[in-house]
Write a protein that holds these residues in place. Structure first.
Motif: not given
Lengths: 216, 534
Positions: B55-60, B131-136, B140-141, B210-213
């Motif tokens: 998550l962190v790498i993708g977001v960064a 659209f692909p599944n966004v709950r992934s 999140a990224i 909230g988002a990751v949950d």
């Protein structure tokens, strides 16, 4: 020496580890005496006033006011308890207070405060400005207000640090006379620092010279 | 005790309160380890680390690209909408990641509005999913990147506008094209600032709950929350929180160190403002899209979707529950704002009134709470309240645990930095000679604070109250854990509705949060407009 308002003995001061700004300085001022210190920029004039006011601490030496030690190796009276006034070039008026409230600021608990302020407003010819705010009046008027504010608590010693240097020459010269008369009327003890010999001569009885942190 | 010493003691006393929950959390590492910990360690800890890392790498990577490219574009080129984009690019900051996550789910789920629209437009079967599944993890990224990129944009822009045009001219004369100038000159120059911005984003991402949950991603924060709320094992929750705190501490240090060297500015006397090229036609369109897309995804989409949801429930959202939650939120945020502003005024005054290097250092440490995730603070605060209840009210009952008191302290610790930054900059505008005049007129200490500083700090105080309020309104995990029984805020009610898949009902509190969150953005926008070269 009962008639001394200020007595300075062997005063030394430096900012941090730099060279001394005040070196073994000695000075006596009698009650009601008006003394000026002349000297070039950076010779330590302003620092001397700040030391007397308690806004700086010396390395060593003594400052005695009316036979009471204000500063020594063991004693340091904070500025708010020294009853000395200081008027500086920047004026430092409180921008959120009117002229009246500025002058009244240091005598809020004095029951005669209204009379004191009225007298000063009249004396310094600024009674028409009493409801105005600092940003609404001119530089010369601001300096009169600053002076009135410093005189209001009736300080034992009033110190002036190049108070008129930001004003134009004409206004400056007219103020010298007026302010000088105010001091005479009130028999104030004055210590003025300036680099202007004319200002020193008009406003004070005794002129001293300062160079490299000492009086010569 | 004289007045001066009590002024000096104040920052010490506040620091003890501020660090108490963190010390309690970290001290759990030296306590007993339960079976739950063994289970976590054996089966899920590695998953937490892995998913947090991805998550962190993708977001960064994404925030780095979006933040720097948009900053470079608005700083170096003139194109249609540039003056609006300059400040509008920070609008997504007003949307908390969990609200963007909820709107994305409502839009891009197999039967969400976006897929419905595609099926309707192209007359496709009901089971067709475009659209692909966004709950992934990818969803999140994207959610974090498009709400948090303004951190990188802000620091990059501020570093870029301080560059002289002569550098850009020299590189063009040396044969570099537009793109090469960006990555060979622009990026290296602003590198320290960008790293600092990316570190902030990483800290925010790791802190989110909230988002990751909502996307069911196993990270440290979801693990901490479930360990406490599901297993009621506070000790293990604190041990997990300690690990996250240490990781965030590392990123915090990197941020601090890099920020220290973040000014590669031109300080020679030949400085002249950056060269701005006019872009027209296709190039102008590309520049426009570069700036518009992040705002579209991070701000326009959620606002439109939330408005549609609110419209669908008509005025039904304006019910007793909404009003009661709004009042709770308002009173909590206003109370915290006033406490933070008052505290920041007292601390800044004490530092100014009696200057001392140690006190100054301690005061700056008080702002560290901003980097601590609300969830960690909450877990530490629960234990602190339990200790205080045992110590102070052992004969009575539980008094502080689960009360507003603990929640407010957690909020104050978390948001003090915002109030402090406003007061600090306010004090920088007040000359020391004002203080000296006051002291020479016999007014010092409390009287100087009340008669001189408080009136002069009026605007800074108001700003700090508003900034704190807007942050408290958004805070979710600390509120979820520390709120009294049956006490709901707008953030909690948004979370509750969204977790029950009642998105339409979640819209009203979410819109209220966004509107309040716009307050600091308006301040920032003003600053950005005034920071334009020339």
């Amino acid at each position: 020496m009962d008639n001394l308002i200020l007595e300075i003995k062997d005063l030394n001061h430096s900012y941090g580890k730099s060279d001394l700004t005040i070196k073994d300085l000695n000075l006596n001022i009698s009650i009601g005496e008006r003394v000026s210190i002349l000297g070039p920029s950076g010779c330590g004039k302003s620092t001397l006033l700040r030391l007397i006011a308690g806004l700086e601490k010396p390395n060593n030496g003594e400052i005695i006011k009316k036979a009471e030690v204000m500063t020594s190796d063991k004693i340091f009276i904070p500025p708010e308890k020294r009853n000395v006034g200081l008027v500086v070039q920047e004026k430092a008026l409180f921008p959120h207070l009117s002229v009246y409230a500025n002058i009244c600021f240091g005598i809020q608990r004095n029951k005669d405060k209204n009379k004191i302020v009225s007298d000063l407003l009249e004396l310094l010819k600024i009674d028409s400005l009493k409801n105005k705010y600092p940003h609404e009046i001119s530089g010369g008027e601001q300096q009169r207000v600053a002076l009135a504010r410093s005189l209001a608590p009736n300080p034992d010693l009033l110190m002036l640090d190049e108070p008129f240097s930001a004003l134009d020459e004409e206004l400056r010269k007219s103020l010298y006379k007026e302010v000088s008369n105010v001091f005479s009327d009130r028999n104030s003890s004055i210590l003025l620092v300036t680099h202007d010999a004319y200002e020193a001569e008009v406003m004070t009885d005794k002129q001293l010279r300062m160079e490299k942190g000492n009086l010569i | 005790m004289n007045t001066v010493s009590s002024w000096r003691l104040l920052p010490f006393a506040v620091l003890i309160i501020f660090t108490a929950p963190l010390v309690i959390v970290l001290s759990s590492l030296f306590g007993n380890y339960s079976d739950n910990w063994s289970h976590l360690y054996e089966f899920v800890l590695l998953d937490y680390i892995n998913s947090s890392l991805i998550l962190v790498i993708g977001v960064a990577v994404l925030v780095f690209i979006i933040g720097t490219v948009t900053a470079w574009t608005v700083t170096n080129y003139n194109f249609i909408g540039k003056n609006i984009f300059e400040w509008a690019l920070i609008l997504p900051l007003s949307i908390p990641p969990y609200i963007l996550a909820y709107t994305f789910t409502g839009l891009f789920d197999p039967y969400g509005d976006a897929n419905n629209l595609i099926r309707y437009l192209f007359d496709l079967d009901d089971d067709f999913v475009f659209f692909p599944n966004v709950r992934s993890m990818y969803g999140a990224i994207i959610v974090f990147a498009f709400t948090l990129y303004p951190y990188v944009y802000l620091v990059s822009r501020s570093a870029l506008i301080n560059q002289s045009k002569s550098m850009k001219e020299a590189s063009r004369l040396l044969g570099l094209n537009e793109v090469q100038v960006f990555y060979k000159l622009g990026l290296p120059i602003i590198r320290p600032a960008v790293i600092a911005g990316v570190m902030l984003v990483i800290m925010e991402t790791l802190s989110d709950f909230g988002a990751v949950d909502h996307f069911a991603i196993e990270t440290f924060t979801t693990g901490i929350f479930r360990t406490w709320y599901g297993l009621y094992d506070l000790q293990t929750a604190m041990q997990l929180a300690s690990l996250l705190l240490i990781i965030i501490g590392v990123f915090y240090l990197i941020e601090k160190i890099t920020r220290g060297g973040s000014i590669y500015t031109s300080n020679n006397s030949n400085f002249s403002p950056n060269l701005v090229d006019n872009l027209q036609g296709f190039k102008g369109l590309i520049a426009f899209l570069i700036c518009f897309i992040p705002i579209f995804i991070g701000f326009i989409i959620p606002i439109v979707e939330l408005s549609l949801w609110a419209y669908e429930v008509n005025l039904g959202f304006f019910n007793d529950r909404f009003i009661s939650n709004s009042m709770n939120t308002l009173s909590l945020s206003l109370g915290t704002g006033i406490i933070c502003a008052g505290l920041a005024l007292l601390i800044n005054f004490s530092v100014r009134f009696k200057p001392n290097k140690l006190v100054e250092k301690l005061s700056s440490l008080l702002s560290l709470g901003y980097a601590v995730p609300g969830l960690i603070l909450a877990v530490g605060m629960v234990q602190l309240m339990v200790y205080l209840d045992t110590f102070l009210f052992s004969n009575v009952d539980i008094v502080l645990t689960g009360s507003i008191f603990g929640l407010m302290i957690a909020y104050v610790i978390k948001t003090y930095a915002l109030a402090n930054s406003s007061l600090e900059s306010g004090y920088q505008r007040v000359s020391n000679s004002i203080d000296e005049s006051s002291r020479l007129l016999g007014i010092s200490g409390w009287r100087m604070l009340i008669n001189v500083h408080s009136p002069l700090m009026k605007t800074a105080l108001l700003t700090s109250v508003l900034l704190v309020m807007s942050d408290v309104v958004k805070e979710l995990p600390a509120t979820l854990i520390l709120r009294p029984f049956n006490f709901e805020t707008l953030a909690v009610s948004t979370y509750t509705y969204a977790s029950e898949e009642r998105m339409l009902q979640a819209a009203a509190p979410a819109i209220a949060i966004v509107i309040i969150g716009l307050i600091p953005i308006i301040f920032l926008s003003k600053m950005i407009r005034s920071s334009r070269p020339n």
